[in-house]
Design an enzyme around this catalytic site. Structure first.
Site, PDB file in Angstrom:
ATOM      1  N   ASN A  66       0.795  -1.259   0.006  1.00 45.20           N
ATOM      2  CA  ASN A  66      -0.171  -0.125  -0.165  1.00 45.20           C
ATOM      3  C   ASN A  66       0.885   1.114  -0.074  1.00 45.20           C
ATOM      4  O   ASN A  66       0.234   2.325  -0.174  1.00 45.20           O
ATOM      5  CB  ASN A  66      -0.935   0.077   1.298  1.00 45.20           C
ATOM      6  N   LYS A  68       3.805   4.166  -1.205  1.00 42.83           N
ATOM      7  CA  LYS A  68       4.146   4.726  -2.624  1.00 42.83           C
ATOM      8  C   LYS A  68       5.552   4.139  -3.038  1.00 42.83           C
ATOM      9  O   LYS A  68       6.352   3.837  -2.233  1.00 42.83           O
ATOM     10  CB  LYS A  68       4.138   6.314  -2.422  1.00 42.83           C
ATOM     11  N   LYS A  70       6.272   1.966  -5.753  1.00 45.79           N
ATOM     12  CA  LYS A  70       6.194   0.658  -6.436  1.00 45.79           C
ATOM     13  C   LYS A  70       6.562   0.899  -7.997  1.00 45.79           C
ATOM     14  O   LYS A  70       7.538   0.199  -8.318  1.00 45.79           O
ATOM     15  CB  LYS A  70       4.946   0.049  -6.257  1.00 45.79           C
ATOM     16  N   THR A  71       5.893   1.907  -8.597  1.00 44.46           N
ATOM     17  CA  THR A  71       6.254   2.227  -9.939  1.00 44.46           C
ATOM     18  C   THR A  71       7.763   2.736  -9.945  1.00 44.46           C
ATOM     19  O   THR A  71       8.425   2.784 -10.970  1.00 44.46           O
ATOM     20  CB  THR A  71       5.005   3.073 -10.632  1.00 44.46           C
ATOM     21  N   THR A  72       7.963   3.852  -9.256  1.00 46.04           N
ATOM     22  CA  THR A  72       9.108   4.683  -9.043  1.00 46.04           C
ATOM     23  C   THR A  72      10.446   3.682  -9.070  1.00 46.04           C
ATOM     24  O   THR A  72      11.403   3.869  -9.707  1.00 46.04           O
ATOM     25  CB  THR A  72       9.143   5.604  -8.035  1.00 46.04           C
ATOM     26  N   ARG A  80      18.365   1.856 -15.363  1.00 50.63           N
ATOM     27  CA  ARG A  80      19.639   0.807 -15.240  1.00 50.63           C
ATOM     28  C   ARG A  80      19.684   0.198 -16.712  1.00 50.63           C
ATOM     29  O   ARG A  80      20.913   0.215 -17.264  1.00 50.63           O
ATOM     30  CB  ARG A  80      19.672   0.062 -14.042  1.00 50.63           C
ATOM     31  N   PHE A 122      -8.020   5.376 -13.160  1.00 52.62           N
ATOM     32  CA  PHE A 122      -8.465   4.601 -12.033  1.00 52.62           C
ATOM     33  C   PHE A 122      -9.946   4.121 -12.274  1.00 52.62           C
ATOM     34  O   PHE A 122     -10.648   4.593 -12.921  1.00 52.62           O
ATOM     35  CB  PHE A 122      -8.406   5.453 -10.791  1.00 52.62           C
ATOM     36  N   TRP A 124     -12.665   3.854 -10.537  1.00 55.16           N
ATOM     37  CA  TRP A 124     -13.499   4.778 -10.128  1.00 55.16           C
ATOM     38  C   TRP A 124     -13.670   5.855 -11.105  1.00 55.16           C
ATOM     39  O   TRP A 124     -14.835   6.500 -10.777  1.00 55.16           O
ATOM     40  CB  TRP A 124     -13.549   5.279  -8.541  1.00 55.16           C
ATOM     41  N   GLU A 159       1.134  -1.633 -12.883  1.00 57.43           N
ATOM     42  CA  GLU A 159      -0.227  -1.624 -12.077  1.00 57.43           C
ATOM     43  C   GLU A 159      -0.794  -2.927 -12.519  1.00 57.43           C
ATOM     44  O   GLU A 159      -2.080  -3.047 -12.424  1.00 57.43           O
ATOM     45  CB  GLU A 159      -0.869  -0.439 -12.452  1.00 57.43           C
TER      46      GLU A 159
END
Length: 228
Positions: A66, A68, A70-72, A80, A122, A124, A159
């Site tokens: 949960n 922040k 993950k993508t970064t 690399r 998203f 929603w 994602e």
């Protein structure tokens, strides 16, 4: 045959125990000689661990949780790989209704990278399950092209875990697709809620833990350069 090293490590658990032992003292409390000996032992442990490591292999990497980043973190691996001259493919399963800034940056490596933002935002925001299913299916079909293609060293499925969590894709289908990758290809799958079967299959799993978040805790909106 006698080993050149002063000890042999027979298990990962023993290695971890020795590392903990070496690093347990407060280093500032040591004399210079104690510090030197402790670091020497730490180096011996690490050198033997490296010597016992298996040859290189293509990894399945999962960034979930949960928190922040993950993508970064995955984009750092992309950079690399580009720096090594490898070809990289990025397929974004949720992003797509806005232009991600990283796509503009990666255009500098247009000969090495393929970038596809195939979502519509998203769930929603879309409020259309059938359309979300179609978009996820199209993104997975594109992902499979790159997973199978031996010319690409790294594939980032950004994602995709959310698509799995929302049942837009089936876990067995994704696992079967990952099994088709060439032996030396790396595949990164990001997003919260990674299913247990994917975690079990992965070689490297990192869970980002949420401790504080400016939107949740302070009502600070998403900002360019930080969130997008």
């Amino acid at each position: 045959m006698k080993s050149d090293t002063p000890f042999e490590l027979n298990s990962d658990r023993e290695i971890e125990r020795l590392i903990d032992e070496v690093m347990s003292s407060t280093l500032t409390d040591l004399t210079d000689e104690q510090y030197r000996k402790k670091m020497q032992r730490r180096k011996e442990v690490q050198d033997q661990r490296i010597a016992q490591a298996v040859p290189e292999k293509g990894l399945i990497i999962v960034n979930t949780g949960n928190g922040k980043g993950k993508t970064t973190a995955a984009l750092g691996m992309v950079l690399r790989s580009l720096g090594h001259g490898y070809k990289v493919a990025i397929v974004q399963f949720i992003k797509g209704s806005w232009e991600p800034s990283e796509k503009q940056v990666f255009s500098l490596w247009e000969d090495q990278i393929e970038f596809h933002a195939m979502g519509e935002g998203f769930t929603w925001e879309t409020q259309d399950r059938d359309r979300d299913l179609d978009k996820a299916s199209a993104a997975w079909a594109k992902s499979l092209e790159y997973i199978r293609n031996p010319d690409f060293q790294l594939v980032l499925l950004d994602e995709i875990n959310i698509a799995l969590k929302m049942a837009y894709l089936q876990v067995d289908e994704v696992l079967a697709g990952l099994a088709q990758k060439p032996p030396n290809k790396h595949v990164i799958l990001t997003g919260r809620g990674a299913p247990a079967a994917l975690i079990e299959r992965a070689d490297l799993v990192t869970e980002m833990t949420l401790i504080k978040h400016p939107f949740r805790d302070q009502g600070v909106k998403a900002q360019p350069g930080i969130e997008f």
